[in-house]
Design a protein around this motif. Structure first.
Motif, PDB file in Angstrom:
ATOM      1  N   SER A 286      -0.183   5.107 -32.970  1.00 33.80           N
ATOM      2  CA  SER A 286       1.040   4.315 -32.788  1.00 33.80           C
ATOM      3  C   SER A 286       1.598   4.449 -31.377  1.00 33.80           C
ATOM      4  CB  SER A 286       2.100   4.744 -33.804  1.00 33.80           C
ATOM      5  OG  SER A 286       1.697   4.440 -35.120  1.00 33.80           O
ATOM      6  N   SER A 287       1.468   5.657 -30.800  1.00 39.58           N
ATOM      7  CA  SER A 287       1.997   5.857 -29.451  1.00 39.58           C
ATOM      8  C   SER A 287       1.146   5.157 -28.401  1.00 39.58           C
ATOM      9  CB  SER A 287       2.078   7.357 -29.137  1.00 39.58           C
ATOM     10  OG  SER A 287       0.782   7.943 -29.079  1.00 39.58           O
ATOM     11  N   ARG A 288      -0.140   4.982 -28.695  1.00 42.38           N
ATOM     12  CA  ARG A 288      -1.050   4.317 -27.751  1.00 42.38           C
ATOM     13  C   ARG A 288      -1.138   2.810 -27.989  1.00 42.38           C
ATOM     14  NH1 ARG A 288      -3.678   7.242 -23.485  1.00 42.38           N
ATOM     15  NH2 ARG A 288      -3.741   9.446 -24.086  1.00 42.38           N
ATOM     16  N   CYS A 289      -0.894   2.407 -29.217  1.00 42.17           N
ATOM     17  CA  CYS A 289      -1.043   0.998 -29.601  1.00 42.17           C
ATOM     18  C   CYS A 289       0.251   0.526 -30.251  1.00 42.17           C
ATOM     19  CB  CYS A 289      -2.206   0.822 -30.579  1.00 42.17           C
ATOM     20  SG  CYS A 289      -3.768   1.576 -30.064  1.00 42.17           S
ATOM     21  N   PRO A 290       1.279   0.218 -29.473  1.00 46.18           N
ATOM     22  CA  PRO A 290       2.568  -0.165 -30.058  1.00 46.18           C
ATOM     23  C   PRO A 290       2.462  -1.418 -30.912  1.00 46.18           C
ATOM     24  CG  PRO A 290       2.517  -0.590 -27.687  1.00 46.18           C
ATOM     25  CD  PRO A 290       1.290   0.210 -28.008  1.00 46.18           C
ATOM     26  N   ALA A 291       2.923  -1.312 -32.141  1.00 45.98           N
ATOM     27  CA  ALA A 291       2.773  -2.406 -33.100  1.00 45.98           C
ATOM     28  C   ALA A 291       3.473  -3.672 -32.639  1.00 45.98           C
ATOM     29  CB  ALA A 291       3.292  -1.980 -34.467  1.00 45.98           C
ATOM     30  N   GLU A 292       4.597  -3.526 -31.945  1.00 50.65           N
ATOM     31  CA  GLU A 292       5.363  -4.705 -31.553  1.00 50.65           C
ATOM     32  C   GLU A 292       4.637  -5.565 -30.531  1.00 50.65           C
ATOM     33  OE1 GLU A 292       6.849  -1.110 -29.198  1.00 50.65           O
ATOM     34  OE2 GLU A 292       6.365  -1.599 -31.286  1.00 50.65           O
ATOM     35  N   GLU A 293       3.604  -5.015 -29.899  1.00 53.27           N
ATOM     36  CA  GLU A 293       2.865  -5.782 -28.899  1.00 53.27           C
ATOM     37  C   GLU A 293       2.196  -7.009 -29.507  1.00 53.27           C
ATOM     38  OE1 GLU A 293      -0.720  -4.921 -25.697  1.00 53.27           O
ATOM     39  OE2 GLU A 293       0.704  -3.342 -26.201  1.00 53.27           O
ATOM     40  N   TYR A 294       1.841  -6.916 -30.782  1.00 50.78           N
ATOM     41  CA  TYR A 294       1.197  -8.043 -31.455  1.00 50.78           C
ATOM     42  C   TYR A 294       2.029  -8.491 -32.661  1.00 50.78           C
ATOM     43  CZ  TYR A 294      -2.943  -7.397 -28.588  1.00 50.78           C
ATOM     44  OH  TYR A 294      -3.813  -7.311 -27.523  1.00 50.78           O
ATOM     45  N   ALA A 376      -8.846   3.989 -28.566  1.00 50.06           N
ATOM     46  CA  ALA A 376      -8.282   2.883 -29.346  1.00 50.06           C
ATOM     47  C   ALA A 376      -7.254   2.122 -28.513  1.00 50.06           C
ATOM     48  CB  ALA A 376      -7.653   3.395 -30.635  1.00 50.06           C
ATOM     49  N   GLY A 377      -6.469   2.855 -27.736  1.00 51.12           N
ATOM     50  CA  GLY A 377      -5.495   2.207 -26.870  1.00 51.12           C
ATOM     51  C   GLY A 377      -6.143   1.294 -25.853  1.00 51.12           C
ATOM     52  N   ASN A 378      -7.275   1.732 -25.303  1.00 52.23           N
ATOM     53  CA  ASN A 378      -7.999   0.894 -24.339  1.00 52.23           C
ATOM     54  C   ASN A 378      -8.505  -0.383 -24.989  1.00 52.23           C
ATOM     55  OD1 ASN A 378      -7.625   2.791 -22.299  1.00 52.23           O
ATOM     56  ND2 ASN A 378      -9.545   3.845 -22.732  1.00 52.23           N
ATOM     57  N   VAL A 379      -9.025  -0.258 -26.213  1.00 53.32           N
ATOM     58  CA  VAL A 379      -9.510  -1.439 -26.936  1.00 53.32           C
ATOM     59  C   VAL A 379      -8.346  -2.366 -27.270  1.00 53.32           C
ATOM     60  CG1 VAL A 379     -10.637  -2.237 -29.050  1.00 53.32           C
ATOM     61  CG2 VAL A 379     -11.488  -0.192 -27.891  1.00 53.32           C
ATOM     62  N   TYR A 380      -7.273  -1.787 -27.766  1.00 58.55           N
ATOM     63  CA  TYR A 380      -6.094  -2.546 -28.192  1.00 58.55           C
ATOM     64  C   TYR A 380      -5.533  -3.379 -27.034  1.00 58.55           C
ATOM     65  CZ  TYR A 380      -1.557  -3.071 -30.673  1.00 58.55           C
ATOM     66  OH  TYR A 380      -0.435  -3.544 -31.315  1.00 58.55           O
ATOM     67  N   ASN A 381      -5.461  -2.767 -25.873  1.00 60.02           N
ATOM     68  CA  ASN A 381      -4.898  -3.454 -24.711  1.00 60.02           C
ATOM     69  C   ASN A 381      -5.829  -4.531 -24.160  1.00 60.02           C
ATOM     70  OD1 ASN A 381      -2.471  -1.982 -24.658  1.00 60.02           O
ATOM     71  ND2 ASN A 381      -3.452  -0.293 -23.584  1.00 60.02           N
ATOM     72  N   ALA A 382      -7.138  -4.374 -24.432  1.00 64.40           N
ATOM     73  CA  ALA A 382      -8.107  -5.350 -23.929  1.00 64.40           C
ATOM     74  C   ALA A 382      -8.418  -6.456 -24.933  1.00 64.40           C
ATOM     75  CB  ALA A 382      -9.402  -4.634 -23.532  1.00 64.40           C
ATOM     76  N   ALA A 383      -7.963  -6.287 -26.181  1.00 60.26           N
ATOM     77  CA  ALA A 383      -8.218  -7.307 -27.204  1.00 60.26           C
ATOM     78  C   ALA A 383      -7.551  -8.618 -26.815  1.00 60.26           C
ATOM     79  CB  ALA A 383      -7.702  -6.841 -28.561  1.00 60.26           C
ATOM     80  N   LYS A 384      -8.188  -9.731 -27.153  1.00 60.68           N
ATOM     81  CA  LYS A 384      -7.613 -11.024 -26.781  1.00 60.68           C
ATOM     82  C   LYS A 384      -7.852 -12.054 -27.874  1.00 60.68           C
ATOM     83  CE  LYS A 384     -11.635 -12.862 -24.286  1.00 60.68           C
ATOM     84  NZ  LYS A 384     -12.111 -13.467 -23.016  1.00 60.68           N
ATOM     85  N   ILE A 385      -6.942 -13.018 -27.938  1.00 62.05           N
ATOM     86  CA  ILE A 385      -7.110 -14.129 -28.882  1.00 62.05           C
ATOM     87  C   ILE A 385      -8.249 -15.003 -28.383  1.00 62.05           C
ATOM     88  CG2 ILE A 385      -6.068 -16.210 -29.838  1.00 62.05           C
ATOM     89  CD1 ILE A 385      -3.388 -14.838 -29.757  1.00 62.05           C
TER      90      ILE A 385
END
Length: 392
Positions: A286-294, A376-385
C-alpha cells in the motif's frame, strides 16, 4: 452478516495437483536421440501446490485439496507440505494412489524444452465426492483456486459449490490441452489466468469452433498494442461468457488485465480477506502502490466498458522459468486475500514471478517482502491503459 462473520478467519481453498517435478537440466546444448550431460533434480511441484506454497511464503495460508500416494514421491511432497505448517486434512493419501509426477527438460539457458506429465491420479482421486467433504472450508474462504488438472466433473463440483456459497473462483488453465475444460464452468469463474496459447484454446472451447488461431509474433512485431489487437477477439469470448477478469500472461512481455467492468474495477478488492494476524504484505505494498492513483469512476450508464491494462515484466536473471506463472498467480491471490485491490495485486504477482524466475526451484525458498513491495511499486507505476472502450 453471518457469511462475513464466518469468513473473518477463512483462508483460500486451493484445489488441484500436487506433483513431484523431475527437472533435467542440460549442461551442454541438447542433442536429439541421445543423452546429454547435465543433472536431474527432484522438486515439489504441481500448479495448485506451487500456488499454495507461494501464498504461504507471502503470508497467506491456504487449504489444499489434492491426492498423494503412499510412495516415495508422495512422502516427499507430504513431508515438505507439513514443514510449512499448512493444513493436511484435504490431502487424500492412499496405497491405491500413484503420486503425480512431471518430467521437464531444460536447455542451458533454463528454458523449458519438453515435458511429460503423469497426473492421472489427480483426475482419478480428487473427485467431486472428495471435494464436497470440505464445503465448510469453501464456505469460509475468501477465494477458491482450481487448476485444470481436475476432471470436468471435479471442476464443475468445485465451481458450483463456490457459486452456491458466493465465493469467487480463480481458474488456472495448466496447459493448452487442459485449458479447454473451461467450457462447462466459465459462468462460475471470476478470474482466469491463461497464457496466449491457452487463451486461444479456451476461446475455441467456449465457442465450440476452431475459429481462433495461435498468434504469430513475427507478424505482429514487438508491439504490445499489436499483440492485444490479435488477442482481443479471444479475450472478448471469455469476458462475454461471464469471466470477470482475464489476466493474460505474456512471459517477458508482462501481462494484460482485461475486464468489462471499466476503470471502476481497478479499485475492487475481495469482499472478504484473511490477514491471519499479519498485515506486512498489505502495509508494504500500500505504501508503494497508493490505491488512489487508480481510483477511476465510470461516466457510462447502462453499458459495459472493456478495459485493458498492461503490466510490464521486470528485468530478471533467468534461473528457471517453470514456476514463474504459478508464482504470478500466487502473488495476485495472496494480495487480493490481504485486502489489496486488483491493480496492486497484479503488480505483486509480476514481482513474485520475477523472484521465481531467478531461482532454480518452482517457488523461491523465501520471499523478501520489502523487495516484493519495491518491485511491485515499479510495475504499478509503469502500468498503462492499453485499451478502453464503452460497449453498449
Amino acid at each position: 452478516m453471518g457469511r462475513e462473520a464466518k469468513n473473518k478467519n477463512g483462508i483460500p481453498v486451493v484445489i488441484g495437483g500436487m506433483v513431484l517435478d523431475i527437472h533435467s537440466i542440460a549442461s551442454t546444448p541438447l542433442s536429439l536421440k541421445t543423452t546429454t550431460p547435465g543433472k536431474n533434480e527432484f522438486i515439489p511441484g504441481g500448479v495448485a501446490r506451487n500456488i499454495a506454497e507461494c501464498l504461504s511464503k507471502l503470508g497467506t495460508k491456504s487449504f489444499m485439496i489434492s491426492a498423494l500416494g503412499c510412495d516415495l514421491p508422495g512422502d516427499i511432497l507430504l513431508q515438505q507440505w507439513k514443514s510449512t505448517g499448512l493444513p493436511v486434512a484435504g490431502i487424500q493419501q492412499g496405497s491405491n494412489i500413484t503420486t503425480a509426477s512431471v518430467s521437464n527438460v531444460f536447455d542451458t539457458d533454463g528454458e523449458l524444452i519438453a515435458g511429460i506429465a503423469s497426473v492421472e491420479s489427480i483426475e482419478k482421486h480428487v473427485t467431486p465426492q472428495w471435494i464436497r467433504q470440505f464445503t465448510s472450508n469453501v464456505y469460509s474462504a475468501p477465494l477458491v483456486m482450481v487448476d485444470a488438472n481436475l476432471t470436468p466433473e471435479a471442476l464443475q463440483a468445485s465451481c458450483q459449490m463456490a457459486a452456491d456459497l458466493d465465493v469467487p473462483v480463480w481458474f488456472e488453465p495448466v496447459s493448452v490441452a487442459k485449458s479447454k475444460r473451461i467450457a462447462s464452468i466459465a459462468s462460475h469463474i471470476t478470474f482466469a489466468s491463461p497464457n496466449e496459447h491457452e487463451l486461444i484454446a479456451m476461446a475455441n472451447a467456449l465457442t465450440r469452433e476452431d475459429s481462433f488461431y495461435p498468434i504469430q509474433k513475427d507478424k505482429t512485431g514487438a508491439s504490445i498494442e499489436a499483440l492485444f489487437k490479435e488477442l482481443k477477439p479471444a479475450i472478448l469470448v471469455l469476458l462475454q461468457k461471464g469471466i470477470k477478469y482475464v489476466l493474460v500472461t505474456l512471459g517477458p512481455d508482462g501481462a494484460i488485465l482485461c475486464s468489462q467492468s471499466g476503470p471502476s474495477c481497478l479499485r475492487e478488492c475481495l469482499k472478504n480477506t484473511c490477514f491471519d494476524g499479519k498485515k506486512e504484505l498489505f502495509d508494504m505494498v500500500s505504501s508503494r502502490c497508493p490505491a488512489e492513483e487508480y481510483s477511476y469512476s465510470t461516466p457510462y450508464k447502462g453499458g459495459s466498458q472493456l478495459l485493458v491494462i498492461h503490466f510490464p515484466a521486470l528485468p530478471a536473471l533467468v534461473g528457471r522459468v517453470s514456476g514463474a506463472g504459478d508464482c504470478l498467480v500466487g502473488g495476485v491471490i495472496a494480495s487480493l486475500c490481504s485486502g489489496l485491490n486488483i491493480m496492486q495485486s497484479v503488480s505483486v504477482g509480476i514481482a513474485s514471478a520475477k523472484a521465481a524466475i531467478e531461482v532454480k526451484y518452482n517457488v523461491p525458498e523465501k520471499y523478501d517482502l520489502a523487495d516484493i513491495a519495491a518491485n511491485a511499486g515499479n510495475v504499478y507505476n509503469a502500468a498503462k491503459i492499453l485499451f478502453l472502450e464503452s460497449r453498449l
